[in-house]
Scaffold this motif. Structure first.
Motif, PDB file in Angstrom:
ATOM      1  N   SER A  85      20.708  74.166  21.903  1.00  0.00           N
ATOM      2  CA  SER A  85      21.015  73.622  20.762  1.00  0.00           C
ATOM      3  C   SER A  85      20.759  72.037  20.399  1.00  0.00           C
ATOM      4  O   SER A  85      20.720  71.732  19.305  1.00  0.00           O
ATOM      5  CB  SER A  85      22.534  73.962  20.479  1.00  0.00           C
ATOM      6  N   PHE A  86      20.622  71.320  21.588  1.00  0.00           N
ATOM      7  CA  PHE A  86      20.278  69.981  21.716  1.00  0.00           C
ATOM      8  C   PHE A  86      19.038  69.876  21.236  1.00  0.00           C
ATOM      9  O   PHE A  86      18.768  68.589  20.602  1.00  0.00           O
ATOM     10  CB  PHE A  86      20.923  69.067  22.703  1.00  0.00           C
ATOM     11  N   GLN A  87      18.187  70.542  21.457  1.00  0.00           N
ATOM     12  CA  GLN A  87      16.878  70.657  20.804  1.00  0.00           C
ATOM     13  C   GLN A  87      16.861  70.393  19.424  1.00  0.00           C
ATOM     14  O   GLN A  87      15.919  69.700  19.079  1.00  0.00           O
ATOM     15  CB  GLN A  87      15.735  71.893  21.383  1.00  0.00           C
ATOM     16  N   ASP A 140      16.258  65.301  14.830  1.00  0.00           N
ATOM     17  CA  ASP A 140      16.295  64.190  13.936  1.00  0.00           C
ATOM     18  C   ASP A 140      17.522  63.525  14.781  1.00  0.00           C
ATOM     19  O   ASP A 140      18.795  63.589  14.091  1.00  0.00           O
ATOM     20  CB  ASP A 140      16.535  64.492  12.465  1.00  0.00           C
ATOM     21  N   ALA A 141      17.453  62.785  15.808  1.00  0.00           N
ATOM     22  CA  ALA A 141      18.577  62.289  16.538  1.00  0.00           C
ATOM     23  C   ALA A 141      19.441  61.417  15.807  1.00  0.00           C
ATOM     24  O   ALA A 141      20.408  61.115  15.699  1.00  0.00           O
ATOM     25  CB  ALA A 141      18.252  61.807  17.787  1.00  0.00           C
ATOM     26  N   THR A 161      23.407  58.378  25.598  1.00  0.00           N
ATOM     27  CA  THR A 161      24.412  58.884  26.358  1.00  0.00           C
ATOM     28  C   THR A 161      24.605  60.587  26.387  1.00  0.00           C
ATOM     29  O   THR A 161      24.618  61.042  27.491  1.00  0.00           O
ATOM     30  CB  THR A 161      25.652  58.572  25.924  1.00  0.00           C
ATOM     31  N   LEU A 162      24.344  61.048  25.206  1.00  0.00           N
ATOM     32  CA  LEU A 162      24.348  62.653  25.012  1.00  0.00           C
ATOM     33  C   LEU A 162      23.246  63.094  25.949  1.00  0.00           C
ATOM     34  O   LEU A 162      23.076  64.087  26.260  1.00  0.00           O
ATOM     35  CB  LEU A 162      24.428  62.776  23.543  1.00  0.00           C
ATOM     36  N   VAL A 163      22.061  62.396  25.639  1.00  0.00           N
ATOM     37  CA  VAL A 163      20.720  62.992  26.447  1.00  0.00           C
ATOM     38  C   VAL A 163      20.936  63.031  27.861  1.00  0.00           C
ATOM     39  O   VAL A 163      20.586  63.941  28.519  1.00  0.00           O
ATOM     40  CB  VAL A 163      19.668  62.145  25.899  1.00  0.00           C
ATOM     41  N   LEU A 193      23.904  72.492  13.400  1.00  0.00           N
ATOM     42  CA  LEU A 193      23.455  73.856  13.790  1.00  0.00           C
ATOM     43  C   LEU A 193      23.432  74.786  12.729  1.00  0.00           C
ATOM     44  O   LEU A 193      22.954  75.903  12.559  1.00  0.00           O
ATOM     45  CB  LEU A 193      24.075  74.147  15.189  1.00  0.00           C
ATOM     46  N   GLY A 194      24.378  74.450  11.827  1.00  0.00           N
ATOM     47  CA  GLY A 194      24.562  75.507  10.741  1.00  0.00           C
ATOM     48  C   GLY A 194      24.899  76.937  11.024  1.00  0.00           C
ATOM     49  O   GLY A 194      25.797  76.929  12.102  1.00  0.00           O
TER      50      GLY A 194
END
Ligand code: HEM
Length: 138
Positions: free
Chosen positions: A13-15, A20-21, A57-59, A107-108
């Protein structure tokens, strides 16, 4: 779900987030400041650097989900850098909940309870270790 499944759920999901980070980070801070307008004044007028730092940080957290022990030192340092703001557990919880809501929007229809559990597992860890770092620094 087993740990491996949670790691995969978060990574996949992070992909989507990373396509569009900037929009993700903007969406997060817009939501946060809508809920707590008084927090806006703690940050610089131009939020672009802060947005990039949050994403970094999230990455890092996502990449190191498999080796969380390596995250403890940098996260404690990050928490220590927040110590003077006198944040409460509720403030940290609000940040975690707002990241979750932003993920859900991003993510919808792909978002489901497995995503919620997997992401909360990671974000609660980040939040808890930061708070330990803040407590050590106090
Ligand atoms: C999971 C929780 C949190 C994460 C992952 C996080 C992440 C970060 C990061 C990466 C930075 C940049 C540090 C640097 O410049 O090296 C930062 C700064 C900051 N954070 Fe947090 N944070 C969290 C919780 C909070 C909370 C609850 C607040 C409350 C308002 C907050 C307010 C701030 C402020 C005011 C700054 C400094 C901004 C500036 O220098 O202009 N953070 N945070």
């Amino acid at each position: 779900m087993a740990h491996k499944g949670r790691v995969q759920t978060v990574r996949d999901s992070f992909q989507v987030v990373r396509t569009d980070a900037d929009a993700f980070a903007r969406g997060f801070y817009d939501r946060l400041f809508a809920k707590r307008p008084e927090m806006r004044g703690l940050f610089a007028d131009d939020m672009s650097a802060q947005q990039a730092k949050l994403v970094t940080t999230l990455v890092t957290a996502v990449n190191m989900f498999d080796t969380p022990s390596q995250l403890i030192k940098p996260l404690k340092q990050l928490g220590a850098s927040h110590a003077q703001m006198g944040l409460s557990q509720a403030d940290y919880q609000l940040v975690v909940d707002t990241i979750i809501e932003t993920l859900e929007t991003t993510l919808g229809s792909a978002w489901d309870v497995a995503h919620d559990r997997a992401w909360r597992g990671l974000l609660d860890f980040v939040s808890n270790v930061m708070q330990e770092g803040a407590a050590d620094a106090a």
